[in-house]
Design a protein around this motif. Structure first.
Motif, PDB file in Angstrom:
ATOM      1  N   LYS A   7       0.857  -1.188   0.000  1.00 55.39           N
ATOM      2  CA  LYS A   7       0.000   0.000   0.000  1.00 55.39           C
ATOM      3  C   LYS A   7       0.890   1.234   0.000  1.00 55.39           C
ATOM      4  O   LYS A   7       1.956   1.261   0.634  1.00 55.39           O
ATOM      5  CB  LYS A   7      -0.911   0.001   1.223  1.00 55.39           C
ATOM      6  N   ASP A  48      -6.602   8.652  -1.841  1.00 57.32           N
ATOM      7  CA  ASP A  48      -6.435   7.206  -2.013  1.00 57.32           C
ATOM      8  C   ASP A  48      -5.518   6.626  -0.938  1.00 57.32           C
ATOM      9  O   ASP A  48      -5.778   5.546  -0.396  1.00 57.32           O
ATOM     10  CB  ASP A  48      -5.841   6.889  -3.388  1.00 57.32           C
ATOM     11  N   LYS A  51      -7.270   6.476   2.405  1.00 63.75           N
ATOM     12  CA  LYS A  51      -8.268   5.398   2.449  1.00 63.75           C
ATOM     13  C   LYS A  51      -7.639   4.001   2.334  1.00 63.75           C
ATOM     14  O   LYS A  51      -8.363   3.007   2.273  1.00 63.75           O
ATOM     15  CB  LYS A  51      -9.283   5.584   1.314  1.00 63.75           C
ATOM     16  N   ASN A  52      -6.308   3.945   2.263  1.00 66.42           N
ATOM     17  CA  ASN A  52      -5.595   2.660   2.138  1.00 66.42           C
ATOM     18  C   ASN A  52      -6.003   1.871   0.909  1.00 66.42           C
ATOM     19  O   ASN A  52      -6.122   0.648   0.954  1.00 66.42           O
ATOM     20  CB  ASN A  52      -5.792   1.792   3.394  1.00 66.42           C
ATOM     21  N   GLN A  53      -6.208   2.555  -0.222  1.00 66.26           N
ATOM     22  CA  GLN A  53      -6.629   1.854  -1.423  1.00 66.26           C
ATOM     23  C   GLN A  53      -5.714   2.113  -2.628  1.00 66.26           C
ATOM     24  O   GLN A  53      -6.008   1.651  -3.726  1.00 66.26           O
ATOM     25  CB  GLN A  53      -8.080   2.190  -1.757  1.00 66.26           C
ATOM     26  N   VAL A  68      -5.319   1.963  -8.009  1.00 63.15           N
ATOM     27  CA  VAL A  68      -6.282   2.026  -6.920  1.00 63.15           C
ATOM     28  C   VAL A  68      -7.284   0.908  -7.147  1.00 63.15           C
ATOM     29  O   VAL A  68      -7.738   0.694  -8.271  1.00 63.15           O
ATOM     30  CB  VAL A  68      -7.008   3.390  -6.886  1.00 63.15           C
ATOM     31  N   ASN A  70     -10.916  -0.359  -5.259  1.00 61.61           N
ATOM     32  CA  ASN A  70     -11.899  -0.096  -4.215  1.00 61.61           C
ATOM     33  C   ASN A  70     -13.275  -0.504  -4.742  1.00 61.61           C
ATOM     34  O   ASN A  70     -13.365  -1.259  -5.707  1.00 61.61           O
ATOM     35  CB  ASN A  70     -11.844   1.379  -3.790  1.00 61.61           C
TER      36      ASN A  70
END
Length: 167
Positions: A7, A48, A51-53, A68, A70
């Motif tokens: 990540k 991003d 949001k840890n994506q 990304v 999600n």
């Protein structure tokens, strides 16, 4: 080429922005006017990361690719003729390879990694949109088993909606 994925971290933001700027220059050399100073913006990547994506694929600690994954999509995704709209799905955004690492299979590797992430989260499909005037990206997705499910018009032109069901 061996990639290690993780990540993205706040400390990566400068390298990410430089990667994207260099990728935009390369796109424009190929007459692909998909991205610009408005999108994707630093704020998009920062959000991003928060949001840890946002994921990065690194070659010897250097970011070679980012993407990304999600469950967020624009309202226009409702226009897609999704094969099984009720099934759980993930959405892929902003797949980008640093120009120095392009044409080496890295985008395909990253795409497969994103699909594994989606499967691990219980998703049965991956959906995305791709700029219709980017033949490299369209070819990548088609060659990896994605199918067109519709078209939408955004600021930059026509984008194909695509999906792939995961095994």
């Amino acid at each position: 080429m061996e990639l290690s994925y993780r990540k993205a971290l706040p400390a990566d933001i400068t390298e990410i922005i430089l990667l994207v700027k260099e990728a935009i220059v390369e796109l424009e050399k190929n007459k692909i006017m998909q991205w610009d100073e408005l999108y994707p913006a630093r704020e998009d990547f920062w959000e991003d990361i928060q949001k840890n994506q946002l994921f990065v694929g690194c070659v010897r600690s250097r970011i070679a690719v980012l993407f990304v994954i999600n469950q967020e999509c624009d309202a226009e995704y409702a226009c897609g003729a999704w094969r099984e709209p009720e099934k759980p799905f993930a959405v892929l955004h902003r797949l980008c390879v640093h120009p120095e690492f392009q044409h080496k299979g890295i985008a395909k590797q990253a795409l497969y990694y994103a699909e594994k992430l989606a499967l691990a989260e219980g998703k049965q499909a991956v959906r995305l949109d791709v700029y219709s005037d980017n033949p490299y990206a369209v070819s990548l997705y088609l060659s990896c088993g994605y199918q067109k499910t519709g078209m939408v018009e955004w600021r930059k032109g026509t984008f194909y909606l695509m999906e792939k069901y995961l095994d």
